[in-house]
Design an enzyme around this catalytic site. Structure first.
Site, PDB file in Angstrom:
ATOM      1  NE  ARG A 182      -2.182  -2.905  -4.092  1.00  0.00           N
ATOM      2  CZ  ARG A 182      -2.219  -3.095  -2.771  1.00  0.00           C
ATOM      3  NH1 ARG A 182      -2.131  -2.061  -1.966  1.00  0.00           N
ATOM      4  NH2 ARG A 182      -2.360  -4.300  -2.261  1.00  0.00           N
ATOM      5  N   GLY A 212       0.774  -1.247   0.000  1.00  0.00           N
ATOM      6  CA  GLY A 212       0.000   0.000   0.000  1.00  0.00           C
ATOM      7  C   GLY A 212       0.799   1.288   0.000  1.00  0.00           C
ATOM      8  CG  ASP A 254      -8.143   0.183  10.741  1.00  0.00           C
ATOM      9  OD1 ASP A 254      -8.820   1.097  11.233  1.00  0.00           O
ATOM     10  OD2 ASP A 254      -8.634  -0.915  10.422  1.00  0.00           O
ATOM     11  CG  ASP A 282      -5.557  -3.495  -1.657  1.00  0.00           C
ATOM     12  OD1 ASP A 282      -5.127  -3.097  -0.542  1.00  0.00           O
ATOM     13  OD2 ASP A 282      -5.900  -4.676  -1.849  1.00  0.00           O
TER      14      ASP A 282
HETATM   15  P1  IMP Z   1      -3.860  -2.169  10.954  1.00  0.00           P
HETATM   16  O1  IMP Z   1      -2.890  -3.268  11.243  1.00  0.00           O
HETATM   17  O2  IMP Z   1      -5.248  -2.502  11.429  1.00  0.00           O
HETATM   18  O3  IMP Z   1      -3.404  -0.819  11.419  1.00  0.00           O
HETATM   19  O4  IMP Z   1      -4.090  -2.169   9.399  1.00  0.00           O
HETATM   20  C1  IMP Z   1      -3.314  -1.508   8.562  1.00  0.00           C
HETATM   21  C2  IMP Z   1      -3.342  -2.158   7.203  1.00  0.00           C
HETATM   22  O5  IMP Z   1      -4.671  -2.597   6.826  1.00  0.00           O
HETATM   23  C3  IMP Z   1      -2.942  -1.139   6.191  1.00  0.00           C
HETATM   24  O6  IMP Z   1      -1.556  -1.237   5.930  1.00  0.00           O
HETATM   25  C4  IMP Z   1      -3.777  -1.502   4.995  1.00  0.00           C
HETATM   26  O7  IMP Z   1      -3.082  -2.415   4.201  1.00  0.00           O
HETATM   27  C5  IMP Z   1      -5.001  -2.155   5.528  1.00  0.00           C
HETATM   28  N1  IMP Z   1      -6.125  -1.204   5.588  1.00  0.00           N
HETATM   29  C6  IMP Z   1      -6.698  -0.710   6.707  1.00  0.00           C
HETATM   30  N2  IMP Z   1      -7.687   0.139   6.409  1.00  0.00           N
HETATM   31  C7  IMP Z   1      -7.756   0.196   5.054  1.00  0.00           C
HETATM   32  C8  IMP Z   1      -8.590   0.949   4.132  1.00  0.00           C
HETATM   33  O8  IMP Z   1      -9.466   1.734   4.494  1.00  0.00           O
HETATM   34  N3  IMP Z   1      -8.325   0.732   2.812  1.00  0.00           N
HETATM   35  C9  IMP Z   1      -7.364  -0.095   2.363  1.00  0.00           C
HETATM   36  N4  IMP Z   1      -6.572  -0.801   3.195  1.00  0.00           N
HETATM   37  C10 IMP Z   1      -6.756  -0.657   4.526  1.00  0.00           C
HETATM   38 MG    MG Z   2      -0.732  -1.962   4.206  1.00  0.00          MG
END
Ligand code: IMP
Ligand code: MG
Length: 180
Positions: free
Chosen positions: A162, A43, A100, A156
Site C-alpha cells: 500500500r 485502499g 473491478d 494491497d
Molecule cells: P469490486 O467489488 O470487484 O469492484 O472490487 C473492488 C475492491 O476489490 C477494491 O476496493 C479493492 O479493494 C479490491 N481490488 C480489486 N482489484 C484489485 C487489484 O488489482 N489490486 C488490489 N485490490 C483490488
Molecule cells: Mg477497496
C-alpha cells in the site's frame, strides 16, 4: 500506462498529475455545493489524501469500510466501519481506489442513497471495466486498466504494497518470491 517487462506501471509523477487534474475538475464542479468526500477503507486512503489536497474548495472527509466483496470473497457484505457524518442533504463523492466487478461500489451506493444525500457521485483512481458485473455511473475515473492485478498507492496484496508511491502489476512469480 506503460508496459515494462510485462509489468504495467503508473509512475508516481503520472499519478500525481492525474490526481491534480481530477481535483481541479471536482473544484470546478462543486462550487457552492456542500461537498463531502467518502473514502472506502482501506485502499482509498492514499488517493483520498492526495485528491483532497488538490480540491480547492471547502469539503469534509469521512470514511467507510466494508468486508465481503472483492477478489476471493463469499459475496457477503458486512459494514466494518460506518460514517461519522450525517450526509443528508450533502453533496457526496464516494472515493475508491479501484472498481473491478463493481459489486463493492454498487452496495455502497445503495447504502448511502438511503441516507438521502443531495447528490451522490463516484470517483475512482482505477477502473477495470473488463470484469464489471454491475453497471455503475462513475463520474470521475483516473485511469482505465486492463485485466491485471495491481498494487501500490493504497492498493494491497495481503495488506502489503500500500505504501508504494507508484502502481505496478503484481505477477504470480513476485507473489511466490515474496518480492516487495
Ligand atoms: P469490486 O467489488 O470487484 O469492484 O472490487 C473492488 C475492491 O476489490 C477494491 O476496493 C479493492 O479493494 C479490491 N481490488 C480489486 N482489484 C484489485 C487489484 O488489482 N489490486 C488490489 N485490490 C483490488
Ligand atoms: Mg477497496
Amino acid at each position: 500506462m506503460k508496459k515494462r517487462k510485462n509489468t504495467v506501471v503508473f509512475r508516481k509523477s503520472q499519478i500525481q498529475k492525474r490526481v491534480k487534474e481530477m481535483g481541479r475538475q471536482i473544484t470546478f464542479d462543486y462550487q457552492n455545493k456542500d461537498l463531502i468526500l467518502i473514502g472506502v477503507l482501506r485502499g482509498a486512503f492514499v488517493f483520498l489524501s492526495d485528491l483532497s489536497r488538490a480540491i480547492k474548495i471547502p469539503c469534509s472527509i469521512d470514511f467507510i469500510a466494508i468486508s465481503g466483496y472483492g477478489p476471493a470473497s463469499s459475496g457477503v457484505v458486512r459494514l466494518l466501519k460506518d460514517l461519522e457524518e450525517n450526509i443528508e442533504g450533502k453533496d457526496v463523492i464516494l472515493v475508491e481506489d479501484i472498481i473491478d466487478t463493481g459489486l463493492t461500489v454498487s452496495y455502497l451506493l445503495r447504502n448511502l442513497k438511503a441516507r438521502n444525500p443531495r447528490s451522490l457521485e463516484v470517483c475512482t483512481l482505477l477502473n477495470r471495466s473488463i470484469r464489471r458485473i454491475v453497471d455503475l455511473p462513475i463520474k470521475y475515473i483516473g485511469f482505465d486498466i486492463p485485466d491485471v492485478f495491481v498494487v501500490g498507492y493504497g492498493l494491497d496484496y495481503g495488506q502489503r504494497y500500500r505504501n508504494l508511491s507508484h502502481i505496478r502489476a503484481l505477477e504470480e512469480k513476485d507473489i511466490l518470491a515474496g518480492v516487495f
